[in-house]
Design a protein around this motif. Structure first.
Motif, PDB file in Angstrom:
ATOM      1  N   ILE A  61     -11.882 -41.999  31.362  1.00 13.44           N
ATOM      2  CA  ILE A  61     -12.557 -40.717  31.105  1.00 13.44           C
ATOM      3  C   ILE A  61     -13.651 -40.930  30.056  1.00 13.44           C
ATOM      4  CG2 ILE A  61     -12.280 -38.300  30.422  1.00 13.44           C
ATOM      5  CD1 ILE A  61      -9.435 -38.359  31.337  1.00 13.44           C
ATOM      6  N   TYR A  62     -14.883 -40.672  30.467  1.00 11.32           N
ATOM      7  CA  TYR A  62     -16.042 -40.847  29.597  1.00 11.32           C
ATOM      8  C   TYR A  62     -16.568 -39.496  29.103  1.00 11.32           C
ATOM      9  CZ  TYR A  62     -16.686 -45.688  31.219  1.00 11.32           C
ATOM     10  OH  TYR A  62     -16.517 -47.012  31.487  1.00 11.32           O
ATOM     11  N   GLY A  63     -17.069 -39.479  27.901  1.00 13.55           N
ATOM     12  CA  GLY A  63     -17.848 -38.343  27.414  1.00 13.55           C
ATOM     13  C   GLY A  63     -19.304 -38.760  27.369  1.00 13.55           C
ATOM     14  N   ILE A 116     -11.351 -37.947  25.929  1.00  9.29           N
ATOM     15  CA  ILE A 116     -12.209 -39.039  26.394  1.00  9.29           C
ATOM     16  C   ILE A 116     -11.848 -40.363  25.734  1.00  9.29           C
ATOM     17  CG2 ILE A 116     -14.125 -37.541  27.030  1.00  9.29           C
ATOM     18  CD1 ILE A 116     -15.454 -38.128  24.400  1.00  9.29           C
ATOM     19  N   GLU A 117     -11.896 -41.400  26.560  1.00  3.45           N
ATOM     20  CA  GLU A 117     -11.568 -42.732  26.053  1.00  3.45           C
ATOM     21  C   GLU A 117     -12.832 -43.473  25.627  1.00  3.45           C
ATOM     22  OE1 GLU A 117      -9.461 -42.691  30.073  1.00  3.45           O
ATOM     23  OE2 GLU A 117      -8.789 -44.569  29.138  1.00  3.45           O
ATOM     24  N   THR A 175     -13.964 -44.201  22.028  1.00  6.08           N
ATOM     25  CA  THR A 175     -13.821 -43.082  21.091  1.00  6.08           C
ATOM     26  C   THR A 175     -13.153 -43.577  19.810  1.00  6.08           C
ATOM     27  OG1 THR A 175     -13.430 -41.746  23.056  1.00  6.08           O
ATOM     28  CG2 THR A 175     -13.013 -40.683  20.949  1.00  6.08           C
TER      29      THR A 175
END
Lengths: 290, 290
Positions: free
Chosen positions: A30-32, A195-196, A212
């Motif tokens: 999971i990206y931001g 988010i990772e 993160t």
């Protein structure tokens, strides 16, 4: 599986909207995607998903060019502000249409979300309020089983309850069927725990891509007597300084390089992601040193 | 000067969207209009501004019916998600067109805002990103000299820097030329310090209208041993209760009626407006008692 973005550039009405963007998007992560208004986030997402054409560079999924490649494109899904469904379409028809294009559309999950948000499958899009129109699109996006799902400002117009509900469903579907989500949003505080990996864009460039955890560990504020703070941060990158009387707060991006032990008169506070981002992308700031 | 909304109702595709809304909007006051998705906020603002027709009830400005009354309508301005300007229009043309319709459009203030937000007056709306399109509409809305200015989700898509900048400009123009602003938003924390009066809607009804100060004084959380908390809040309205082991937190809306002195084992914490609102409008909550 990797989605590779190589040296992507885009010029639009004589303006350089993207400059040489290079990124690797891993599977099941999971990206931001963070950036100020006009940083180029939507342009990047549109090019990846073949809705806009790059001036230069390429997007590849496992070494296959994505551009106009039906097989690759079926593994990507973009939810954006543009509603591609006709406004008179009913929600249940949106589900059907999406299921016809994308294998593995999870209709049960979509129905569960409908109930939780209090939406009627027989409502047509044009009769929904702004917030509920976003919710309808979100439900479709989370029920799709693509390897890469891009959500461009997914919570636009959602109230606090509904935003929380969306984050819960995102984690639920991610745990059940791990795949990659790329979330672009201005409500950074709210997604930090989700988010990772973080990608930060500024003026058409990617200025940072890191986990993160790493960002939260290296971004700190150091407060104390101005002279002491100045001396202590002399070897690290300072994003911003605030002084109040004889006291200074310096916002630092690479706390791991501070080296020396913190003098007793100084205080070190970790930055949350929102503050880190704000300091990093401050206008007229020292972001060009990064 | 007063804008009076009397017994306004609206039925839309067999659904009661507004029920008997009665409100008085004073001159020279900044209001926050809060409500969950689908609460009826946009419908209310659209009816006040003659963009939608009420099923029953009336809107009056100083005892004159506003409906299809040109003189009254020229004293009201609504910025909403619908862009009424054609997409190929340039920003400077938006200014010109608005100045032609509304006396006292402050072009200098508009230009000052353009510079601060880094927008070019020669850009056409369709070439702007989502966030910048909102900014262009905001600039027009704040430069207009109407007695009542309604802003429906003004910061949709704006990054944190730009939201802050908008709040500053709103206060600046309000101090220079006091007039009434009604702001509908889901980012409640950010506007608490701006708004003097709060209107809370839920499922088509106004469930509370009070000054911000009053709400902040009467909304509290009481934490302590469950039995003690239960006994202490027995006479007041409890919005929500959370228990964790033997400890309970009760969210109370009328702390002024608590009467008795706080027992030593209980702790009283004031609620911020966002938490107060969330507890008040929680689904399946006790909001019907209010």
């Amino acid at each position: 599986m990797t989605l590779t973005i190589a040296n992507l550039s885009k010029v639009y009405s004589r303006k350089q909207v993207l400059s040489n963007v290079t990124l690797e998007l891993k599977a099941e992560t999971i990206y931001g995607l963070l950036g100020r208004n006009g940083a180029g986030k939507s342009t990047l997402l549109n090019i990846i998903n073949n809705r806009s054409i790059a001036t230069a560079g390429a997007v590849e999924l496992d070494s296959m060019r994505v551009y106009e490649n039906e097989t690759c494109l079926n593994r990507l899904y973009l939810m954006s502000e543009d509603t591609l469904f006709p406004s008179q379409m009913k929600i249940k028809q949106m589900f059907k249409q999406t299921a016809a294009f994308y294998d593995g559309f999870d209709e049960n999950f979509a129905k569960k979300m409908l109930t939780a948000f209090g939406l009627d499958a027989n409502s047509s899009l044009r009769k929904l309020s702004t917030g509920y129109r976003s919710i309808a699109k979100l439900i479709v996006a989370l029920a799709v089983d693509c390897d890469y799902i891009f959500l461009d400002e997914p919570v636009l117009g959602l109230d606090a309850h509904h935003r929380e509900l969306f984050y819960q469903f995102l984690l639920e579907t991610y745990q059940q069927k791990p795949r990659t989500f790329v979330i672009s949003t201005h409500l950074i505080d709210e997604i930090t725990y989700l988010i990772e990996e973080v990608i930060i864009m500024n003026e058409g460039e990617v200025i940072q891509a890191a986990s993160t955890e790493e960002i939260l560990q290296t971004g700190v504020a150091i407060t104390g007597p101005s002279e002491l703070v100045e001396a202590f941060v002399v070897l690290v990158k300072v994003l911003d300084k605030e002084t109040f009387g004889g006291t200074m707060t310096a916002y630092v991006t690479d706390a791991d390089k501070l080296g020396a032990e913190l003098p007793e008169q100084l205080r070190l506070t970790p930055l949350n992601l929102q503050t880190y981002f704000i300091k990093l992308t401050k206008e007229g700031g020292q972001t060009d040193e990064i």
